[in-house]
Motif scaffolding. Structure first.
Motif, PDB file in Angstrom:
ATOM      1  N   ALA A 179      27.631  37.134  79.873  1.00 18.32           N
ATOM      2  CA  ALA A 179      26.675  37.391  78.787  1.00 18.32           C
ATOM      3  C   ALA A 179      26.689  38.871  78.414  1.00 18.32           C
ATOM      4  N   PHE A 180      26.719  39.736  79.435  1.00 11.67           N
ATOM      5  CA  PHE A 180      26.737  41.174  79.153  1.00 11.67           C
ATOM      6  C   PHE A 180      28.023  41.566  78.435  1.00 11.67           C
ATOM      7  N   ALA A 181      29.128  41.052  78.939  1.00 12.05           N
ATOM      8  CA  ALA A 181      30.423  41.393  78.342  1.00 12.05           C
ATOM      9  C   ALA A 181      30.482  40.928  76.898  1.00 12.05           C
ATOM     10  N   ALA A 182      29.842  39.799  76.615  1.00  9.84           N
ATOM     11  CA  ALA A 182      29.890  39.266  75.262  1.00  9.84           C
ATOM     12  C   ALA A 182      28.902  39.962  74.343  1.00  9.84           C
ATOM     13  N   GLY A 183      28.205  40.964  74.877  1.00  6.07           N
ATOM     14  CA  GLY A 183      27.280  41.709  74.043  1.00  6.07           C
ATOM     15  C   GLY A 183      25.949  41.021  73.831  1.00  6.07           C
ATOM     16  N   LYS A 184      25.634  40.063  74.711  1.00  7.70           N
ATOM     17  CA  LYS A 184      24.390  39.330  74.514  1.00  7.70           C
ATOM     18  C   LYS A 184      23.256  39.855  75.385  1.00  7.70           C
ATOM     19  N   ALA A 185      23.536  40.843  76.228  1.00  4.83           N
ATOM     20  CA  ALA A 185      22.488  41.364  77.109  1.00  4.83           C
ATOM     21  C   ALA A 185      22.533  42.881  77.083  1.00  4.83           C
ATOM     22  N   ALA A 186      21.347  43.497  77.200  1.00  2.00           N
ATOM     23  CA  ALA A 186      21.291  44.955  77.200  1.00  2.00           C
ATOM     24  C   ALA A 186      21.564  45.512  78.588  1.00  2.00           C
ATOM     25  N   MET A 187      21.263  44.685  79.624  1.00  2.00           N
ATOM     26  CA  MET A 187      21.510  45.136  80.996  1.00  2.00           C
ATOM     27  C   MET A 187      21.979  43.944  81.816  1.00  2.00           C
TER      28      MET A 187
ATOM     29  N   TYR B 276      36.787  23.451  81.954  1.00  2.00           N
ATOM     30  CA  TYR B 276      35.350  23.442  81.838  1.00  2.00           C
ATOM     31  C   TYR B 276      34.752  24.299  82.936  1.00  2.00           C
ATOM     32  N   LYS B 277      34.631  25.592  82.658  1.00  2.00           N
ATOM     33  CA  LYS B 277      33.957  26.476  83.587  1.00  2.00           C
ATOM     34  C   LYS B 277      32.572  26.718  83.015  1.00  2.00           C
ATOM     35  N   PRO B 278      31.540  26.438  83.807  1.00  2.00           N
ATOM     36  CA  PRO B 278      30.190  26.519  83.258  1.00  2.00           C
ATOM     37  C   PRO B 278      29.894  27.876  82.627  1.00  2.00           C
ATOM     38  N   ASP B 279      30.451  28.957  83.153  1.00  2.00           N
ATOM     39  CA  ASP B 279      30.081  30.263  82.607  1.00  2.00           C
ATOM     40  C   ASP B 279      30.769  30.562  81.289  1.00  2.00           C
TER      41      ASP B 279
END
Lengths: 281, 432, 325
Positions: free
Chosen positions: B267-275, A239-242
């Protein structure tokens, strides 16, 4: 059973039964979801359209859990901790409960109050002094640092609960045993202990849970020796929050929950009657 | 039953049972032993995508164990966020402490004050490779002229952006901070499924460049006396700019308030953010995700057009614990982990910038990817106050709390920054 | 579900009516034959006292001691001498706004958990007596399952259920990607639900066992008199179950006031900007994250005193009812 049942009118009973089943379903749902998550293929877990079933159950998550970490070892460690705590605290509590119920002596009530008060102690707050104590004993980084405090913390409640069971054994039995020439020790271990066993089982549920659940002591006392880790710590690895690996978390949770469930189902009858017995006296 | 009497009895009993002695101190002195065999424990940080790092480390360990018969090494990868508790517990019980640890350069002063790190000045000076260590990196392991470890890598953050998204929306790479913020919001408006610029309420090192670019600072002063500067208008302007990025028009506070730097990179790596503001060390993680091949990196823009926002001179070091009973082995392991060869491999695997000037130049020549980070480095970097108090400020989450209070609307910038400044000053006062 | 305890039937049906079974009515049974064992009881008690003395009383004493000292990392590492600060840690604590908020949140949260647990537990216990064997077994097993679930797995599973992206709850309630852990109250609510889920079974099973011990005639008589369900509970069952309710209430207060794992895991160590801190977690963070061991200890002492006050209140209540310990 009929002794308790009230004369309830039929539609009401049906409504009550429907409610009971519904509540049972709601209560069981988190566990069902955990199992489901554990057996789902990875893609399905991370789907934004969660469905309450899976078409293609897989053991991948379990495999990941057991491969990536020494999960088997943590499992054994947890068993060792919980087992030692259950056995030790049951025996010690049995002796203490016998003392406070079958003898009269000065400070008896004081002691009973002490056992009650001891339950109030916020275990978590004691992490600080216990850390230094365990360090001075040289126990940090070992399972001993988890076992000892849990014995201490489960004792007061165990004594409190066992009293009722010990008291329920008729005193005539004790007199008869002595008349037959039994020694005090013989009475204690050969006669009283077997009779109180159901109570011990009910009691051990609580010490088992507290030791099995332990997360704070493991986190604080097992500093660097990962071979001494227990299951809760291992669970937090997934369970890593990120980026929680939900499949792994659910599989690890399942592995952690099943032994307790089995234990509970085994002692279920004794637990229900035991709790009744303990709080009534 | 007379309750009061019973209780008095209980209290008396308790008093008798408790022997009067104060809690002891541990004395993290060196163990005095220097065994040549046995198990060495190593703690390294868990990275967003840890596999490549693990492979590099495993290779080093294999060589090490070959060179030292009878020596074994176990490595544990620990999460960065809760490192303070782990490391302190280790300092408190030398017996269970690891032998070698990776630590962030912001923690150096605090760890040295806690007496946890071994002084390796002589070993470091005798190490031939150490001559090429760049001066900034060397400063990051030095306290009062003594060396407490070997620099492991330099971490510089810059702006990652999605080239495909920018092209499709016809956006220009932002050249000022104001443009950065407006660009982020334009992306979000056009593509509600994306965060414009992924930011995190607990992402201190992503926020600091905004503070510095606006002319603010964390604290003023040097040596013994620091005073928080969070309350100054310049610092507030920076805080204001960073926190304006939280909201439904860029990165909804409900999600982003609790994010750390790792979360934004994920988030960026997963393609969910533009920057996203990512480090050179985030390179591998981003390449492992959906954004691979669809992004580029530029220095984070400053307030004026063409300027670069001062970056935080991050980086990690490898240190030996004072309590180790395998000092010689541990120092050798430290050198091997932080050697030119290992750092070169680590760069290839993870994008970690080497701390040796020559290795870094080779790396930059080989990988154009490094350029924006090197440019940022060259434009001048900043650092957190060099005092043991910083470790405490950091671990009691003073800055994340401030940002989270603002973005969740609980306090305004003035109040939150004043409160945070007070907490910082308390820490400076008590921990010196 | 048959009873398999050693208790003789006569004793089992009566004891729920604690108020009636005053010790004075059976003095000869209680006091007479019980042996005065000389040193024997102390011998039996020795292991328990040794363990409790070393691992509970002594640490509590140390906790109190540390709370009066200046004790931070510098002292622990032996760099600086420990200094006696008197009540300064406590004055620092009470001057701290956050402590006040955390204290308030703890009391409110614990109260809500206790009320929720008791209400759900009692209602379901009554429900259990109204249904036939199959639904009863289903509910009992589900409750045992919830009870058996380790706190930490319970916390993670509930987090997953309420996950904004992948959880079924938001989907079911049509909440989109609403984040439960972002708002202070929604985060507390989420933890509260989990706490009630895992602690109502204890209340339910205990109260159920208690109701079963109430003689059927009493209830039948009440029902024949035309009393409503609620009235039967209020005027007949509740008074008879008072000792049991007392115990489950006190246990719930103790457990819920000390909630740690759920908050720590579900809100990531205390929530955004520490909004979901409760005393236990706050003490832990102060001590282990910020190395202010003395402040952490002072918080621990405050908790201990609060719980002690609850216990004393409970003991007084017992005494007023003429219960023997």
């Amino acid at each position: 059973m009929s002794r308790v049942r009230l004369p309830v009118r039929r539609p009401w009973r049906l409504a009550a039964e429907a409610t009971a089943l519904l509540v049972a379903a709601v209560v069981a749902f988190p566990l069902y979801w955990m199992l489901l998550g554990a057996f789902r293929p990875a893609g399905e877990i991370e789907s934004t359209e969660p469905r309450p079933w899976t078409a293609s159950p897989t053991l991948d998550s379990f495999r990941r859990v057991f491969e990536q970490h020494e999960f088997g070892r943590y499992f054994v460690n947890s068993l060792v901790v919980a087992g030692s705590v259950v056995v030790a605290s049951a025996l010690i509590a049995f002796l203490a409960a016998t003392a406070v119920t079958r003898f009269r002596f000065r400070f008896r009530t004081t002691l009973l109050i002490m056992f009650l008060v001891a339950q109030m102690v916020p275990v978590e707050a004691l992490t600080i002094p216990l850390f230094f104590l365990m360090r001075d004993f040289g126990l940090l980084n070992t399972l001993g640092s988890l076992i000892l405090p849990h014995i201490a913390f489960s004792l007061p409640f165990a004594v409190w609960m066992l009293r009722g069971f010990v008291r329920a054994v008729p005193e005539s039995l004790e007199e008869a045993a002595y008349l037959d020439g039994a020694s005090r020790a013989r009475f204690l271990w050969r006669i009283l202990l077997p009779l109180v066993l159901p109570g011990l089982v009910a009691t051990s549920v609580f010490s088992f849970i507290s030791a099995w659940n332990d997360f704070l002591f493991a986190k604080s006392f097992i500093i660097s020796d990962t071979s001494q880790s227990t299951l809760p710590m291992a669970l937090l690895v997934f369970y890593k929050p990120d980026e929680p690996d939900w499949g792994g978390v659910m599989a690890a949770s399942t592995v952690m929950t099943v032994p307790v469930l089995v234990f509970f189902v085994l002692v279920q009858r004794r637990l229900v009657s035991g709790l009744g017995g303990a709080v009534k006296d | 039953m007379k309750l009061s009497v019973r209780l008095a009895g209980f209290t008396a009993l308790a008093a008798v049972l408790a022997t009067a002695c104060a809690p002891q101190t541990s004395g993290t002195s060196s163990s005095g032993k220097d065994e040549k065999t046995g198990t060495l424990r190593v703690w390294l940080f868990q990275e967003v995508d840890n596999q490549p790092k693990q492979r590099v480390v495993d290779a080093v360990l294999a060589d090490f164990e070959k060179a030292h018969r009878g020596a074994e090494v176990t490595v544990e990868y620990i999460p960065v966020e809760t490192r303070a508790q782990r490391v302190k517990a280790a300092f408190n019980d030398p017996r269970s402490a690891p032998d070698v640890i990776e630590y962030g350069n912001t923690d150096t002063a605090g760890y040295v004050k806690d007496g946890g790190l071994a002084d390796v000045t002589r070993d470091f000076d005798a190490w031939s490779e150490a001559r090429d260590t760049d001066p900034t990196a060397r400063r990051s392991v030095t306290v009062d002229g003594r060396v407490y470890g070997a620099p492991y890598f330099v971490g510089i953050r810059a702006l990652y952006y999605r080239t495909d998204v920018f092209r499709r929306l016809g956006l220009r790479v932002p050249r000022t901070q104001a443009e950065l913020i407006s660009t982020a919001k334009r992306v979000r408006a056009a593509r509600p499924d994306l965060y414009g610029l992924a930011v995190g309420g607990a992402y201190t090192y992503g926020a600091l460049p905004f503070l510095w670019a606006n002319g603010g600072d964390l604290a003023t002063g040097k040596g013994g006396g620091y005073a928080s500067a969070l309350g100054t208008p310049a610092a507030r302007a920076g805080i204001e700019a960073y926190t304006s990025l939280f909201g439904d028009d860029n990165c909804p506070a409900a999600k982003c308030a609790s994010w750390t730097g790792n979360d934004t990179v994920t988030a960026f790596a997963a393609g969910k953010a533009a920057m996203a503001i990512g480090g050179n060390f985030s390179h591998a993680a981003v390449d492992a995700g959906k954004a691979k091949g669809k992004y580029a990196v530029v220095p984070l823009p400053g307030v004026r057009a063409g300027s670069i926002a001062p970056a935080f001179a991050g980086g990690n070091n490898i240190g030996v614990l004072k309590s180790t009973s395998h000092r010689t082995l541990a120092v050798d392991l430290m050198k091997r982990l932080a050697s030119k060869q290992a750092q070169g491999r680590l760069f290839d695997a993870m994008g970690f910038l080497p701390t040796f000037t020559d290795v870094r130049e080779q790396a930059a020549a080989k990988e154009p990817f490094v350029k924006p980070f090197v440019d940022t480095l060259a434009a001048g970097t900043r650092f957190v106050p060099v005092t043991p108090a910083w470790a405490q400020i950091d671990s009691s989450l003073v800055l994340p709390t401030m940002f989270q209070e603002i973005v969740s609307g609980r306090k305004d910038v003035a109040d939150a920054s004043a409160d945070a400044a007070k907490k910082m000053d308390d820490a400076f006062g008590s921990a010196g | 579900m048959r009873r398999t305890t050693v208790a003789p039937p006569a004793k089992r049906s009566a004891p729920a009516t604690g108020a009636r079974r005053a010790p004075a009515t059976t003095p000869s049974r209680r006091r007479g034959p019980r042996p005065r064992g000389g040193w024997t009881p102390w011998l039996y008690l020795a292991p328990a006292l040794a363990v409790l003395g070393a691992l509970l009383v002594y640490p509590v004493y140390q906790l109190g001691l540390i709370s009066f000292l200046e004790y931070t990392q510098a002292q622990v590492s032996g760099g600086e001498p420990t200094r006696f600060r008197g009540l300064a840690n406590y004055t620092d604590l009470f001057a701290d706004d956050q402590f006040g908020q955390v204290l308030l949140a703890t009391v409110g949260f614990a109260a809500a958990c206790v009320l929720g647990t008791l209400a759900v537990g009692c209602a379901l216990a009554v429900l259990l007596t109204r249904v036939r064997a199959l639904p009863r077994l289903a509910l009992l097993l589900a409750a045992l399952g919830a009870w058996a679930t380790p706190t930490i797995t319970g916390s993670t599973v509930w987090l997953f259920l309420f996950d904004p992206d992948f959880g079924p709850v938001n989907r079911l309630l049509g909440l989109g990607d609403f984040s439960w852990t972002y708002g202070r109250y929604s985060a507390f609510l989420l933890v509260l639900l989990e706490v009630v889920w895992c602690s109502f079974p204890f209340v339910m099973i205990t109260v159920y066992a208690g109701i079963r011990a109430v003689p059927g005639e009493v209830l039948e008589a009440a029902a024949l008199d035309g009393a409503s369900q609620w009235r039967i509970w209020r005027s007949v069952l509740a008074p008879m179950l008072r000792p049991i309710l007392g115990i489950v209430t006190v246990q719930s207060v103790i457990w819920d006031f000390k909630v740690f794992t759920q908050i720590y895991v579900m809100t990531g160590g205390g929530g955004i900007a520490g909004q979901n801190l409760v005393l236990n977690v706050y003490a832990y963070q102060k001590a282990f994250a910020s190395s202010q061991y003395s402040l952490g200890s002072a918080i621990g002492v405050v908790m201990l005193l609060l719980l002690l006050a609850v216990t004393l209140g409970y003991l007084r209540l017992l005494r007023r009812q003429g219960e023997e310990l």
